[in-house]
Scaffold this active site. Structure first.
Site, short mmCIF file in Angstrom:
data_model
loop_
_atom_site.label_atom_id
_atom_site.label_comp_id
_atom_site.label_asym_id
_atom_site.label_seq_id
_atom_site.Cartn_x
_atom_site.Cartn_y
_atom_site.Cartn_z
N ASP A 100 0.81 -1.21 0.00
CA ASP A 100 0.00 0.00 0.00
C ASP A 100 0.85 1.28 0.00
OD1 ASP A 100 -2.28 1.59 0.21
OD2 ASP A 100 -2.27 1.50 2.40
N ASN A 105 6.35 -7.43 7.06
CA ASN A 105 5.10 -6.77 7.42
C ASN A 105 3.94 -7.50 6.76
OD1 ASN A 105 3.49 -4.33 8.43
ND2 ASN A 105 2.92 -4.45 6.27
N GLU A 106 2.99 -7.91 7.57
CA GLU A 106 1.73 -8.49 7.11
C GLU A 106 1.90 -9.52 6.00
OE1 GLU A 106 -1.43 -5.74 6.38
OE2 GLU A 106 -1.46 -5.12 8.47
N ASN A 148 -0.99 -5.65 13.71
CA ASN A 148 -1.68 -4.51 13.08
C ASN A 148 -3.18 -4.74 13.16
OD1 ASN A 148 0.87 -3.71 12.36
ND2 ASN A 148 0.66 -4.15 10.18
#
Ligand code: GCB
Length: 580
Positions: A163, A401-402, A452
């Site tokens: 993103d 991340n994620e 998150n």
């Protein structure tokens, strides 16, 4: 990898500035020998992304060439000459005077090559750099993933699996620098505390057969230590004891100055100076300890992002960001979702910020090409630790991340990355930033948990009571199962500056502020929560999609750094805590 610094043995020349630039959409450059120069270039500024410097490069994903003419100083003739690029996204190839010198994959870490045998003294030299930012499923971070491999309800244009905007170009400075023939290749510093004493362990690596010994010197308030070192092979180790050490911390980011010298029979041949912060970091039970005292992280996930510059290094912006983080009462940030510039890490040391340092492993998936992505992640971990190991500000490594860890091989993938990071640096906790919560099997072996959560935004939209209930239930469950400290590493809401609603509604400044306030209240009531990082510090550019309004609007500051209501609310929460 030591950052280029000038002193009596080393010189640095910054090549940043205007370069000649040419797009190469048909990939003709190499075949047509552009490495020796070409016609039809325009001027571009370095460091900066190419995307917003021209009208026709906004969404450009492909090959482009940079050229620079330079004169190396004659005084460099006796030593070695190096070329170092702070970062180029995504793949770079480099030539000097038409001769190939090397290549590098990965957009966020520095690379350097010795070019002593390619350079011509007393003449003009040509540096040619081909940079290419195509999106591919086998790159990290990945893009252009076929829908059957990775089904996603919303796809971005350009088709990234992350993103933020896939800016391309040379994003950090290009340096030429010199070292002596025999030189200090690397220094590793590790610190510990014994009673009131600070222990500084140094490992020095040199090149050059004529060098057998040297000295290390540590200086600071009330401290002056000088010690001889002897090399065994190319490595020398020593341990310095600082009586009554002044410890590095956010309240007092005290830095000692370490200087390393190496010598041959003719005397000192090279020298390198490094700031050293004496501190420890440790996870024990449900807490995170800095210098033996529990610490709570207040801060943000950020991005390197600004209009026109894209992801290009901008020192005034960096100073501004640190001053805003101080103003708001933050003590930390995560380098979401890639390593930030070395200049940013230097300032974190000097200003006392605690950093979760992340490799560019965002949007990982576990279908075809997973071996290649694993190899790249390992390369990034090695390069990041080599670059940032000596920064006292760096307290945690983040290996992803994620990730979309829905396939069974995800656990083994992260175990390998975790062990790789630990083998290179046993002194810092290692984490992964998860969106799957209890379904993330890697939580079993990570040192602490980063989670998150977007209850009240992507789910339970507009319903903060329900959002907070769900968050509480989930945090309790995760802690009950894993018994490890947790950082809420992302939470937040989008708001368009100037949009208001009472009662608060999504996209208003009031809704964002209220969501953040309630999350912080909840987080701070849980003894196993050791940090809250709001997503995001400032609005930032993304690729295009129906859930983005030109930017991701979850910043508590706008993209140009004006505070939204949430910034004032956070300041009240974080500064109150600071005052006891
Ligand atoms: C996330 C991602 C971050 C996004 C954010 C969002 O979980 O880690 O890269 O920008 O959510 O705003 O959706």
């Amino acid at each position: 990898m030591l950052y280029p610094k000038a002193n009596e043995f080393r010189q640095v020349m910054d090549l940043s500035g205007f370069f000649d630039f040419k797009l190469d959409p048909e990939k003709r450059g190499e075949k047509e020998n552009w490495q020796k120069g070409t016609e039809g270039c325009r001027v571009i500024s370095v460091p900066a992304s190419w995307n917003e410097q021209f009208l026709d490069t906004k969404n450009y994903l492909g090959f482009a060439w940079y050229f620079k003419r330079f004169y190396p100083p004659l005084s460099w003739k006796e030593g070695r000459v190096w070329l170092r690029i702070g970062a180029a996204n995504y793949y770079a190839k480099v030539w000097v005077n038409g001769e190939f010198v090397g290549e590098h994959e990965g957009g966020y870490l520095p690379f350097q090559f010795e070019i002593s045998d390619k350079i011509r003294f007393g003449e003009e030299n040509l540096l040619s750099i081909e940079v290419e930012n195509e999106l591919s499923p086998t790159r990290v971070p990945p893009g252009n993933i076929p829908p059957e491999e990775e089904p996603r309800p919303l796809r971005f244009y350009p088709d990234v699996n992350f993103d933020f905007f896939p800016y391309g170009g040379i994003h950090r400075p290009v340096y030429l620098f010199s070292t002596p023939k025999s030189y200090i290749e690397d220094i590793t510093v590790m610190t510990s505390i014994e009673g009131g004493k600070g222990i500084v362990e140094c490992v020095v690596v040199k090149r050059g057969e004529d060098v057998q010994e040297g000295r290390v010197h540590l200086e600071g308030k009330g401290t002056k230590i000088d010690q001889k070192i002897k090399f065994e092979g190319n490595t020398a180790k020593t341990k310095l004891t600082v009586e009554k050490a002044i410890l590095w911390s956010p309240e007092n980011p005290y830095l000692y100055e370490l200087s390393v010298e190496i010598s041959s029979s003719k005397g000192t041949v090279d020298k390198y100076c490094l700031p050293v912060g004496i501190r420890t970091i440790e996870v024990k039970g449900k807490k995170l300890y800095l210098n033996g005292k529990p610490i709570f992280l207040k801060g943000f996930g950020k991005h390197e992002d600004f209009p026109v510059l894209g992801k290009g290094l901008c020192l005034p912006l960096m100073v501004k960001d640190y001053s805003l983080m101080k103003w708001i009462g933050a003590n930390s940030f995560r380098t979401s979702h890639y390593p930030y510039s070395e200049e940013m890490m230097d300032l974190a040391d000097r200003q006392g910020f605690l950093v979760i340092d992340e490799i560019p492993a965002v949007g990982l998936f576990f279908g075809r090409g997973v071996e290649r992505r694993l190899a790249l992640c390992k390369q990034y971990i090695s390069e990041l630790i080599a670059r940032d190991k000596n920064h006292p500000s760096v307290i945690i490594w983040s290996i992803a991340n994620e990730p979309h860890s829905t396939k069974p091989q995800a656990k083994a993938f992260f175990k390998e990355l975790y062990e790789h990071a630990k083998s290179l640096d046993p002194s810092r906790p290692v984490t992964l930033v998860s969106m799957l919560g209890l379904k993330e099997e890697a939580l079993e072996f990570l040192d602490l948990i980063c989670l998150n959560r977007y209850y009240g935004w992507y789910t339970d939209s507009g319903q903060l009571d329900i959002a907070c209930q769900r968050l509480e239930k989930e945090l309790e469950e995760i802690f009950r199962v894993h018994k490890k400290p947790i950082i809420l590493s992302e939470f937040g809401a989008g708001s368009i500056a100037g949009m208001h609603a009472d009662p608060p509604e999504m996209f208003s400044e009031e809704y964002q502020a209220e969501l953040i306030r309630r999350y912080c209240e909840l987080i701070e009531s849980k003894p196993y929560m050791v940090g809250e990082h709001v997503w995001c510090f400032a609005d930032f550019k993304t690729a295009q999609a129906p859930h983005r309004v030109i930017l991701n609007r979850k910043g508590v500051f706008t993209r140009t750094r004006e505070p939204k209501l949430a910034a004032h609310i956070l300041r009240k929460i974080w500064r109150k805590k600071e005052n006891g």
